[in-house]
Design a protein around this motif. Structure first.
Motif, PDB file in Angstrom:
ATOM      1  N   ASP A  60      38.087  41.969  28.697  1.00 48.02           N
ATOM      2  CA  ASP A  60      39.090  42.152  29.529  1.00 48.02           C
ATOM      3  C   ASP A  60      40.249  42.259  29.153  1.00 48.02           C
ATOM      4  N   PRO A  61      41.325  43.182  28.790  1.00 43.97           N
ATOM      5  CA  PRO A  61      42.689  43.430  28.307  1.00 43.97           C
ATOM      6  C   PRO A  61      43.422  42.500  29.107  1.00 43.97           C
ATOM      7  N   HIS A  62      43.526  42.232  30.448  1.00 40.03           N
ATOM      8  CA  HIS A  62      44.323  41.599  31.119  1.00 40.03           C
ATOM      9  C   HIS A  62      44.252  39.968  30.705  1.00 40.03           C
ATOM     10  N   LEU A  63      43.061  39.514  30.125  1.00 39.22           N
ATOM     11  CA  LEU A  63      43.200  37.994  29.954  1.00 39.22           C
ATOM     12  C   LEU A  63      43.002  37.915  28.155  1.00 39.22           C
ATOM     13  N   TYR A  64      43.190  39.161  27.476  1.00 41.12           N
ATOM     14  CA  TYR A  64      42.932  38.714  26.179  1.00 41.12           C
ATOM     15  C   TYR A  64      43.943  38.088  25.578  1.00 41.12           C
ATOM     16  N   LYS A  65      43.501  37.495  24.221  1.00 39.88           N
ATOM     17  CA  LYS A  65      44.590  36.587  23.346  1.00 39.88           C
ATOM     18  C   LYS A  65      44.052  36.912  22.185  1.00 39.88           C
ATOM     19  N   ALA A  66      45.171  37.244  21.395  1.00 36.23           N
ATOM     20  CA  ALA A  66      45.100  37.639  20.050  1.00 36.23           C
ATOM     21  C   ALA A  66      44.736  36.551  19.276  1.00 36.23           C
ATOM     22  N   SER A  67      43.896  36.914  18.215  1.00 37.56           N
ATOM     23  CA  SER A  67      43.215  35.820  17.218  1.00 37.56           C
ATOM     24  C   SER A  67      44.211  36.001  16.076  1.00 37.56           C
ATOM     25  N   GLU A  68      44.237  35.155  14.754  1.00 34.71           N
ATOM     26  CA  GLU A  68      44.865  35.292  13.806  1.00 34.71           C
ATOM     27  C   GLU A  68      44.302  36.509  13.224  1.00 34.71           C
ATOM     28  N   GLY A  69      43.128  36.667  13.168  1.00 33.85           N
ATOM     29  CA  GLY A  69      42.418  37.978  12.682  1.00 33.85           C
ATOM     30  C   GLY A  69      43.089  39.241  13.045  1.00 33.85           C
ATOM     31  N   ASP A  70      43.367  39.181  14.415  1.00 32.57           N
ATOM     32  CA  ASP A  70      44.137  40.374  15.068  1.00 32.57           C
ATOM     33  C   ASP A  70      45.592  40.616  14.353  1.00 32.57           C
ATOM     34  N   VAL A  71      46.130  39.285  14.199  1.00 34.58           N
ATOM     35  CA  VAL A  71      47.520  39.553  13.565  1.00 34.58           C
ATOM     36  C   VAL A  71      47.560  40.175  12.347  1.00 34.58           C
ATOM     37  N   GLU A  88      47.793  44.777  28.519  1.00 37.04           N
ATOM     38  CA  GLU A  88      47.350  43.865  27.495  1.00 37.04           C
ATOM     39  C   GLU A  88      47.888  42.468  27.543  1.00 37.04           C
ATOM     40  N   GLY A  89      48.609  42.059  28.900  1.00 38.09           N
ATOM     41  CA  GLY A  89      48.947  40.612  28.908  1.00 38.09           C
ATOM     42  C   GLY A  89      49.892  40.170  27.978  1.00 38.09           C
ATOM     43  N   LYS A  90      49.643  39.173  27.355  1.00 38.00           N
ATOM     44  CA  LYS A  90      50.706  38.462  26.703  1.00 38.00           C
ATOM     45  C   LYS A  90      50.710  39.036  25.255  1.00 38.00           C
ATOM     46  N   LEU A  91      49.990  40.132  24.920  1.00 38.17           N
ATOM     47  CA  LEU A  91      50.018  40.884  23.809  1.00 38.17           C
ATOM     48  C   LEU A  91      51.219  41.854  23.744  1.00 38.17           C
ATOM     49  N   PRO A 129      48.333  49.896  35.499  1.00 39.83           N
ATOM     50  CA  PRO A 129      48.060  50.076  34.202  1.00 39.83           C
ATOM     51  C   PRO A 129      47.001  51.062  33.852  1.00 39.83           C
ATOM     52  N   HIS A 130      46.040  51.055  34.974  1.00 37.33           N
ATOM     53  CA  HIS A 130      44.946  51.914  34.915  1.00 37.33           C
ATOM     54  C   HIS A 130      45.144  53.234  34.841  1.00 37.33           C
ATOM     55  N   ILE A 131      45.882  54.002  33.902  1.00 39.52           N
ATOM     56  CA  ILE A 131      46.270  55.156  33.850  1.00 39.52           C
ATOM     57  C   ILE A 131      45.132  56.262  33.467  1.00 39.52           C
ATOM     58  N   TRP A 132      44.205  55.525  32.678  1.00 40.93           N
ATOM     59  CA  TRP A 132      43.195  56.598  32.158  1.00 40.93           C
ATOM     60  C   TRP A 132      42.212  57.057  33.461  1.00 40.93           C
ATOM     61  N   PHE A 133      42.151  56.505  34.587  1.00 38.44           N
ATOM     62  CA  PHE A 133      41.277  56.872  35.554  1.00 38.44           C
ATOM     63  C   PHE A 133      41.861  58.216  36.366  1.00 38.44           C
ATOM     64  N   ASN A 134      42.768  58.852  35.500  1.00 40.40           N
ATOM     65  CA  ASN A 134      43.014  60.244  36.176  1.00 40.40           C
ATOM     66  C   ASN A 134      43.045  61.220  34.702  1.00 40.40           C
ATOM     67  N   VAL A 211      39.495  50.374  47.428  1.00 41.23           N
ATOM     68  CA  VAL A 211      39.751  48.811  47.847  1.00 41.23           C
ATOM     69  C   VAL A 211      39.168  47.978  46.632  1.00 41.23           C
ATOM     70  N   GLY A 212      40.291  46.944  46.100  1.00 37.75           N
ATOM     71  CA  GLY A 212      39.661  46.090  45.027  1.00 37.75           C
ATOM     72  C   GLY A 212      39.807  44.714  45.609  1.00 37.75           C
ATOM     73  N   LEU A 213      38.724  43.918  45.509  1.00 37.55           N
ATOM     74  CA  LEU A 213      38.896  42.686  45.872  1.00 37.55           C
ATOM     75  C   LEU A 213      39.886  41.652  45.205  1.00 37.55           C
ATOM     76  N   GLN A 214      40.010  41.809  43.915  1.00 35.80           N
ATOM     77  CA  GLN A 214      41.268  41.113  43.272  1.00 35.80           C
ATOM     78  C   GLN A 214      42.314  42.266  43.107  1.00 35.80           C
ATOM     79  N   GLY A 215      43.400  41.722  42.565  1.00 38.79           N
ATOM     80  CA  GLY A 215      44.498  42.384  42.409  1.00 38.79           C
ATOM     81  C   GLY A 215      44.429  43.424  41.097  1.00 38.79           C
ATOM     82  N   LEU A 216      45.497  43.974  40.732  1.00 37.69           N
ATOM     83  CA  LEU A 216      45.613  44.715  39.507  1.00 37.69           C
ATOM     84  C   LEU A 216      45.059  44.133  38.031  1.00 37.69           C
ATOM     85  N   SER A 217      45.301  42.992  38.143  1.00 42.46           N
ATOM     86  CA  SER A 217      45.113  42.089  37.015  1.00 42.46           C
ATOM     87  C   SER A 217      43.878  41.151  37.400  1.00 42.46           C
TER      88      SER A 217
END
Length: 304
Positions: A60-71, A88-91, A129-134, A211-217
């Motif tokens: 889930d990119p909305h909640l993703y947190k980068a690791s030191e390996g990602d950096v 990508e949230g905080k990224l 941000p879900h632009i890929w669905f078109n 109709v989404g039960l939760q919001g965009l994020s």
């Protein structure tokens, strides 16, 4: 906030020690965020570039947190492709700081005209941000990525053009297939109820009421009133099926199904859709085209 500062501090320390040893024959090192972008860049770059994706299947990119390996991956990248629009949230904050340090970071959402973006009811001045669905969006993004890779790695420009042309032709075929599949579903049955609001571009492009039960994020929690309200909507519209998403816990949709049942009605779970990430790499749903075709087939078959 502390996590962002920590990651960026590590990045600055590593970046300051980075030494350029690349020669003209060395492959371009590309880092991508979501699995959709990783798949796209691989289709264009082929064997001419090295692609390292940060987020795998089901992430889930909305909640993703980068690791030191990602950096570490980011530090050694020649270019970084990410979605943008706060997906990508905080990224995103990290990428913006990198850009100010002259690191080549590219948001693929920049390829789209803002007038075509869907606004957010949840976050002022932000866009869905879900632009890929078109698929039309994805074609524009493909051309954008081709152009960026050509400018960064001009010696392989001709190959990028050729690969990109092949991929765009595949996207044309995909769009024809999904439109033909959707045409078999009566318009009054085109109501798509999912775990979170990821399919608005899909709905706008292919004539679905989404109709989404939760919001965009997915960071936005659905409350009891949201569940009850949507349960009433499902009953009134005689919605046959609702859908789970691979990157979102099933509990919210299961709660919705239970709420409908408590009102003496039944709704089935029509299947699991891929929303914020592709499937496992070894499956057909592990690429954008296969994922999109799977989603449409699942939706149409469940709602008929």
């Amino acid at each position: 906030m502390k996590k962002i500062i920590t990651i960026f501090t590590i990045f600055l320390a590593l970046f300051s020690c980075k030494k350029e040893i690349k020669d003209k024959n060395q492959k371009l090192n590309v880092v991508t965020t979501t699995s959709m972008i990783t798949d796209l860049v691989k289709n264009i770059g082929g064997d001419l570039i090295t692609v390292k994706g940060l987020m795998g299947s089901g992430v889930d990119p909305h909640l993703y947190k980068a690791s030191e390996g990602d950096v570490t991956k980011l530090v050694h990248a020649d270019v970084i492709f990410y979605n943008g629009l706060h997906l990508e949230g905080k990224l995103v904050d990290v990428f913006e700081k990198m850009k100010r340090q002259d690191v080549k970071t590219i948001a693929i959402a920049e390829s789209l005209d803002k007038s075509t973006l869907i606004g957010s009811d949840y976050f002022a001045s932000n866009y869905d941000p879900h632009i890929w669905f078109n698929v039309q969006n994805w074609k524009l993004i493909t051309s954008f990525v081709i152009d960026k890779l050509k400018k960064i790695d001009p010696k392989n420009a001709e190959a990028f053009d050729a690969n990109g042309k092949t991929y765009l032709e595949k996207l044309d075929k995909l769009e024809t297939k999904i439109k033909n599949a959707i045409a078999t579903l009566p318009k009054e049955k085109r109501i798509l109820v999912t775990a979170h609001d990821a399919f608005s571009y899909f709905g706008k492009a292919y004539d679905f009421n989404v109709v989404g039960l939760q919001g965009l994020s997915t960071a936005t929690e659905a409350g009891v009133q949201d569940v009850q309200k949507l349960a009433t909507f499902i009953i009134e519209k005689e919605v046959k099926a609702i859908f789970v998403e691979t990157s979102v816990p099933k509990r919210t949709i299961e709660a919705l199904k239970a709420a409908v049942k408590s009102k003496d009605h039944e709704v089935t779970i029509g299947g699991t859709l891929f929303s914020d990430a592709l499937g496992n790499p070894e499956t057909n749903e592990g690429n954008y085209i296969g994922m999109f075709q799977y989603n449409v087939n699942t939706i149409v078959n469940a709602l008929k």
